[in-house]
Design an enzyme around this catalytic site. Structure first.
Site, PDB file in Angstrom:
ATOM      1  N   GLU A  51       1.455   0.528  -9.319  1.00  0.00           N
ATOM      2  CA  GLU A  51       1.514   1.793  -8.578  1.00  0.00           C
ATOM      3  C   GLU A  51       2.810   2.530  -8.915  1.00  0.00           C
ATOM      4  OE1 GLU A  51       1.160   1.121  -4.372  1.00  0.00           O
ATOM      5  OE2 GLU A  51       1.155   3.262  -3.903  1.00  0.00           O
ATOM      6  N   ASN A 195      -8.165   5.277  -1.622  1.00  0.00           N
ATOM      7  CA  ASN A 195      -7.524   3.986  -1.374  1.00  0.00           C
ATOM      8  C   ASN A 195      -7.167   3.882   0.109  1.00  0.00           C
ATOM      9  OD1 ASN A 195      -5.671   1.560  -2.145  1.00  0.00           O
ATOM     10  ND2 ASN A 195      -4.284   2.950  -1.057  1.00  0.00           N
ATOM     11  N   GLU A 196      -7.457   2.765   0.700  1.00  0.00           N
ATOM     12  CA  GLU A 196      -7.079   2.520   2.111  1.00  0.00           C
ATOM     13  C   GLU A 196      -7.313   3.776   2.949  1.00  0.00           C
ATOM     14  OE1 GLU A 196      -3.268   0.513   2.524  1.00  0.00           O
ATOM     15  OE2 GLU A 196      -4.063  -1.263   1.511  1.00  0.00           O
ATOM     16  N   TYR A 262      -2.776  -8.854   2.344  1.00  0.00           N
ATOM     17  CA  TYR A 262      -1.484  -9.378   1.888  1.00  0.00           C
ATOM     18  C   TYR A 262      -1.117 -10.611   2.696  1.00  0.00           C
ATOM     19  CZ  TYR A 262      -0.645  -5.265  -0.990  1.00  0.00           C
ATOM     20  OH  TYR A 262      -0.728  -4.305  -1.972  1.00  0.00           O
ATOM     21  N   GLU A 318      -6.174  -5.411  -3.687  1.00  0.00           N
ATOM     22  CA  GLU A 318      -4.730  -5.624  -3.501  1.00  0.00           C
ATOM     23  C   GLU A 318      -4.563  -6.941  -2.776  1.00  0.00           C
ATOM     24  OE1 GLU A 318      -2.396  -2.417  -1.805  1.00  0.00           O
ATOM     25  OE2 GLU A 318      -3.576  -0.926  -2.894  1.00  0.00           O
ATOM     26  N   GLN A 367       2.271  -6.538  -7.246  1.00  0.00           N
ATOM     27  CA  GLN A 367       1.983  -5.607  -8.316  1.00  0.00           C
ATOM     28  C   GLN A 367       2.645  -6.119  -9.588  1.00  0.00           C
ATOM     29  OE1 GLN A 367       2.799  -1.509  -7.392  1.00  0.00           O
ATOM     30  NE2 GLN A 367       1.763  -1.600  -5.415  1.00  0.00           N
TER      31      GLN A 367
END
Ligand code: AHR
Length: 514
Positions: A51, A195-196, A262, A318, A367
């Site tokens: 990103e 995204n999200e 996460y 992610e 990432q």
């Protein structure tokens, strides 16, 4: 008669008790069903994510050349090629719903700047844009996973970006691409529609996003042989309602749904540190990594109701560990070190992905460089590979191999009144008939012996490699870049269909059986 049977029974009970207690402490059983595999472990499960965030792109991948212009870091490209990264998700993350692609094409000097308000408030010059991304993925031998802007963009803007990248003939956007130096279309397939969208991508309700998703997806047309593989923003962790609504309202127009999760210790507001942690936090991180099993099982079960054929991919778009930033770093840059603990945590997640392949076909660790659970850290011209990088290298044997079902008595690792499975494993058979088994012992103090049976295929040779270290927080630094790296492993013995593996504490082992 009875008198003779009783001592025999007592003896049997004693033996059984001893075997039982030995099993509870150090010895696990495993069966690898080499003849039962059906589904392939897509190499896209080993995908990555970069990103516009902190030093991820600028500095990590894209640097000022001595001659004055910009260039891709060759050391980084070489390292990523070595782990055969199959795809790269870009430009975000949250940045995707902030990014206007037309700002990132044309001569560098003519591009407008953008203030990255999401991540550290830095001003970027847009020198890394569509062409630079596509040059990078071509050098990597990977595919792009492009995420379009729903939150602050328009349907027209997204549909023109798709046309710019993929139209083979004469069209306004294909002509613009040619003006900017690229004749042939790039044939990008994987396309994220926001995204999200429940959060940084627009704070939408799932019902509202489902409608928006359909509107945006409608204008992504097939060009030449390329039809879009349309990826909808998926849930955060255990938000099962999001998946339910998306599948019900828009399932027929979705090809993949992008779940994010996460792994943290502590709380979102006060996360634990990357290199300074207690054994309780070690266990907590492993426990949270193992949550992937429940998340994939339950999201898949919902998807099964609407898509029993399993056409729609569940994507872990992610994932990875998220710690407090390194002391002295910009908190908005999400720069963290990476220890043996992160590596074993990644191996748990990857073992779970490898076992859910009937529905889960793509994942992108967050990432790639200098951000969150990175493969690579850079400092000026220096570069180091993290323990997590080595996991991706070791696990590359699973790319596009057939996932083999296993049964495993994992044992328990206990600490401070908490306990989790001690051993985790996954197995696959590659195109050449070789079997690979990846096994992790998360117990930081106790070795485990795994007594395995290989069912349905004969092997006569076993070899292996191991990733471990003396300390739980062992990590690579610019001064000591190879403190944690794979070594050869000689703790496995094969005898007929019996395989015995001595797993040291806090270790990950990959075995090859031929
Ligand atoms: O990876 C960092 C951020 O985490 C991403 O931008 C966002 O999608 C997620 O919340």
């Amino acid at each position: 008669m009875t008198l003779r049977i009783v001592p025999a029974l007592v003896l049997l009970c004693l033996v059984a008790f001893q075997i039982g207690s030995a099993t509870a402490q150090t010895s696990q059983r495993m069966v690898v069903n080499a003849d039962l595999g059906q589904d392939t472990i897509s190499r896209h499960l080993y995908g990555h994510f970069a990103e516009h965030l902190g030093r991820g792109i600028y500095d990590g991948i894209w640097v000022k050349a001595k001659s004055g212009g910009w260039q891709v870091r060759e050391d980084v490209v070489e390292a990523l090629r070595a782990i055969r990264i199959p795809n790269l998700r870009w430009p975000g993350g949250c940045f995707a719903d902030y990014y206007h692609w037309q700002d990132g094409i044309g001569p560098h000097d003519d591009r407008p700047t953008i203030v990255n308000n999401l991540w550290g408030g830095v001003t970027e010059d847009n020198s890394f844009g569509t062409h630079e991304l596509m040059d990078l993925v071509e050098q990597l031998g990977a595919e792009a996973v492009v995420v379009g802007n729903v939150g602050s963009g328009t349907v027209q803007e997204m549909s023109q970006w798709w046309e710019y990248m993929n139209h083979p003939g004469t069209s306004p956007m294909a002509n613009l691409r040619r003006q900017n130096g690229r004749d042939k279309p790039w044939n990008v397939r994987y396309w994220g529609v926001g995204n999200e969208s429940w959060g940084c991508g627009g704070n939408m309700r799932p019902e509202y996003y489902a409608d928006e998703y359909k509107r945006f997806a409608t204008y992504l047309h097939a060009y030449g042989n390329v039809r879009p593989f349309r990826i909808a923003a998926g849930a955060a962790g255990d938000n099962y309602e999001w998946t339910e609504v998306m599948m019900r309202e828009a399932g027929s127009m979705i090809d993949g749904i992008d779940l994010h999760h996460y792994t943290i210790t502590g709380t979102w507001e006060k996360k634990g540190r990357a290199t300074r942690f207690t054994e309780a936090e070690w266990l907590e991180l492993m426990k949270n990594s193992l949550r992937w099993d429940e998340l994939l099982t339950r999201h898949s079960a919902i998807m099964d109701q609407y898509d029993p054929e399993k056409r729609v991919w569940l994507i872990a778009g992610e994932w990875g560990t998220w710690h407090e930033g390194e002391p002295g770093s910009n908190p908005g840059f999400l720069y963290q070190q990476n220890t043996l603990r992160d590596a074993l945590s990644a191996s748990l997640a990857l073992n779970i992905f490898n076992r859910h392949v009937e529905r889960v076909k793509m994942a992108n660790i967050a990432q790639t460089v200098n951000v969150l659970q990175a493969m690579i850290l850079t400092q000026g011209e220096q570069m180091i590979l993290t323990p997590t990088y080595h996991v991706f290298e070791l696990y590359s044997v699973h790319h596009d191999a057939v996932s083999l079902p296993i049964t495993l008595d994992a044992g328990r690792y206990e600490h401070g009144g908490e306990s989790i499975p001690a051993v985790s494993a996954s197995a696959s058979r590659d195109r050449d008939g070789r079997i690979h088994i990846t096994m992790t012992n998360v117990d930081p103090k106790q070795a485990r012996t795994v007594n395995a049976t290989l069912r349905g295929q004969r092997a006569s040779q076993v070899s292996g490699r191991i990733l471990t270290a003396d300390e739980m927080n062992a990590h690579n630094t610019f001064e000591q870049p190879n403190a944690v790296q794979p070594a050869s492993f000689n703790g496995a013995r094969l005898s007929g269909e019996r395989l015995t593996v001595q797993l040291p504490p806090k270790s990950l082992v990959v075995l090859e059986l031929r």
